[in-house]
Design a protein around this motif. Structure first.
Motif, mmCIF file in Angstrom:
data_model
loop_
_atom_site.group_PDB
_atom_site.id
_atom_site.type_symbol
_atom_site.label_atom_id
_atom_site.label_comp_id
_atom_site.label_asym_id
_atom_site.label_seq_id
_atom_site.Cartn_x
_atom_site.Cartn_y
_atom_site.Cartn_z
ATOM 1 N N HIS A 137 4.748 -7.205 6.631
ATOM 2 C CA HIS A 137 5.406 -8.472 6.293
ATOM 3 C C HIS A 137 5.326 -8.691 4.785
ATOM 4 C CE1 HIS A 137 7.147 -12.117 7.997
ATOM 5 N NE2 HIS A 137 6.581 -12.773 7.009
ATOM 6 N N ASP A 138 6.045 -9.702 4.308
ATOM 7 C CA ASP A 138 6.001 -10.058 2.898
ATOM 8 C C ASP A 138 4.600 -10.571 2.506
ATOM 9 O OD1 ASP A 138 7.102 -10.959 0.292
ATOM 10 O OD2 ASP A 138 6.617 -12.921 1.124
ATOM 11 N N PRO A 191 2.767 -2.092 -8.416
ATOM 12 C CA PRO A 191 3.805 -2.957 -7.846
ATOM 13 C C PRO A 191 5.163 -2.596 -8.421
ATOM 14 C CG PRO A 191 2.561 -4.128 -9.546
ATOM 15 C CD PRO A 191 1.858 -2.817 -9.328
ATOM 16 N N PHE A 232 -1.666 -2.134 -6.541
ATOM 17 C CA PHE A 232 -1.542 -0.868 -7.256
ATOM 18 C C PHE A 232 -0.072 -0.452 -7.363
ATOM 19 C CE2 PHE A 232 -5.972 0.169 -5.397
ATOM 20 C CZ PHE A 232 -6.575 -0.630 -6.355
ATOM 21 N N PHE A 268 0.807 -1.228 0.000
ATOM 22 C CA PHE A 268 0.000 0.000 0.000
ATOM 23 C C PHE A 268 0.838 1.275 0.000
ATOM 24 C CE2 PHE A 268 -0.043 -1.525 4.511
ATOM 25 C CZ PHE A 268 0.664 -0.488 5.110
HETATM 26 C C1 LIG Z 1 5.943 1.248 -6.297
HETATM 27 S S1 LIG Z 1 5.352 1.108 -4.662
HETATM 28 C C2 LIG Z 1 3.614 1.479 -4.860
HETATM 29 C C3 LIG Z 1 2.947 1.863 -3.587
HETATM 30 C C4 LIG Z 1 1.446 2.168 -3.644
HETATM 31 N N1 LIG Z 1 0.679 0.990 -3.982
HETATM 32 C C5 LIG Z 1 1.143 3.306 -4.591
HETATM 33 O O1 LIG Z 1 0.437 3.092 -5.584
HETATM 34 O O2 LIG Z 1 1.584 4.433 -4.350
HETATM 35 C C6 LIG Z 1 5.350 -0.650 -4.364
HETATM 36 C C7 LIG Z 1 5.167 -0.984 -2.894
HETATM 37 O O3 LIG Z 1 5.080 -2.388 -2.730
HETATM 38 C C8 LIG Z 1 5.778 -2.755 -1.551
HETATM 39 N N2 LIG Z 1 6.155 -4.174 -1.676
HETATM 40 C C9 LIG Z 1 7.021 -4.696 -2.574
HETATM 41 N N3 LIG Z 1 7.117 -6.024 -2.432
HETATM 42 C C10 LIG Z 1 6.288 -6.358 -1.398
HETATM 43 C C11 LIG Z 1 5.961 -7.583 -0.758
HETATM 44 N N4 LIG Z 1 6.505 -8.743 -1.162
HETATM 45 N N5 LIG Z 1 5.094 -7.566 0.265
HETATM 46 C C12 LIG Z 1 4.531 -6.383 0.671
HETATM 47 N N6 LIG Z 1 4.800 -5.184 0.097
HETATM 48 C C13 LIG Z 1 5.662 -5.173 -0.918
HETATM 49 C C14 LIG Z 1 6.959 -1.797 -1.521
HETATM 50 O O4 LIG Z 1 7.494 -1.651 -0.221
HETATM 51 C C15 LIG Z 1 6.334 -0.510 -2.030
HETATM 52 O O5 LIG Z 1 5.833 0.298 -0.999
#
Ligand SMILES: C[S@@+](CC[C@H](N)C(=O)[O-])C[C@H]1O[C@@H](n2cnc3c(N)ncnc32)[C@H](O)[C@@H]1O
Length: 208
Positions: free
Chosen positions: A90-91, A113, A111, A42
């Motif tokens: 968490h992941d 990724p 959204f 998020f």
């Molecule tokens: C490019 S950002 C987009 C954030 C948000 N959804 C937006 O639209 O502004 C991608 C996000 O996914 C998170 N993320 C990446 N891999 C993840 C995972 N395996 N589990 C949880 N979050 C993850 C990252 O930390 C980052 O905040």
């Protein structure tokens, strides 16, 4: 991390964050039976908080690995009195595997990724055939998966592997991309991209 994010983590963690490792009982968590929507990654939580506030009849689970983002969302939830959101720090794959019951989610949002532009890094992308298989297990029949990306190659890849998954049907009449559904707010990042003429692709697939 800002001071406000740090303070939110110190004081609000127990109120909104869920313990990783146990299978969730959403009725107990939220104290009611309501459709559950999961948002993966998020970010700063801006769009999750807004969506949850505008849809009080639904409950939301957000997953994020970036701690300042978690702090930011915690502060927003408290400030705005939002009660229908809980968070996993968490992941997302592990949370889906270990904490989310089968056929329990009405929707899954992904959204913007991380696109992992370089070909040699494509294997780090979250969307892949095993991910599609996993989310198919967690969605109720009629539930949806909604991805949005500003990276055309990633959009094409998501489209290709979801079209190949026989548990899902594409909600786009032209069997490719959908207009942005109203429930997905425009983020600042996206608005800036749109002003610069960048594209955004929304993909919405329904679980049979
Ligand atoms: C490019 S950002 C987009 C954030 C948000 N959804 C937006 O639209 O502004 C991608 C996000 O996914 C998170 N993320 C990446 N891999 C993840 C995972 N395996 N589990 C949880 N979050 C993850 C990252 O930390 C980052 O905040």
């Amino acid at each position: 991390m800002t001071l406000a994010q740090r303070q939110a983590i110190d004081t609000l963690w127990g109120k909104y964050c869920l313990q990783q490792g146990e299978v969730c009982d959403f009725a107990e968590t939220f104290g009611r039976h309501a459709p559950i929507v999961l948002e993966i990654g998020f970010g700063n939580g801006e769009s999750l908080a807004k969506t949850a506030q505008e849809n009080p009849d639904k409950d939301y689970i957000g997953i994020e690995v970036h701690k300042p983002g978690v702090g930011n969302l915690l502060a927003q939830l408290e400030r705005q009195g939002i009660t229908n959101v809980r968070i996993f720090y968490h992941d997302a794959i592990e949370v889906l595997e270990k904490c989310i019951p089968a056929q329990s989610l009405s929707g899954i949002h992904l959204f913007f990724p991380d696109p992992w532009h370089k070909r040699k890094h494509h294997k780090r992308r979250i969307v892949r055939p095993s991910f599609v298989h996993l989310i198919a297990q967690k969605l109720v029949a009629g539930g949806y998966f909604h991805a949005a990306t500003d990276w055309q190659h990633y959009a094409q890849y998501i489209l290709k592997i979801l079209m190949a998954a026989d548990q899902f049907s594409n909600q786009s009449p032209s069997l490719d991309y959908c207009p942005r559904p109203e429930y997905r707010p425009l983020t600042k990042f996206e608005q800036r991209g749109l002003r610069l003429g960048h594209g955004v692709w929304d993909l919405v697939f329904k679980r049979h």
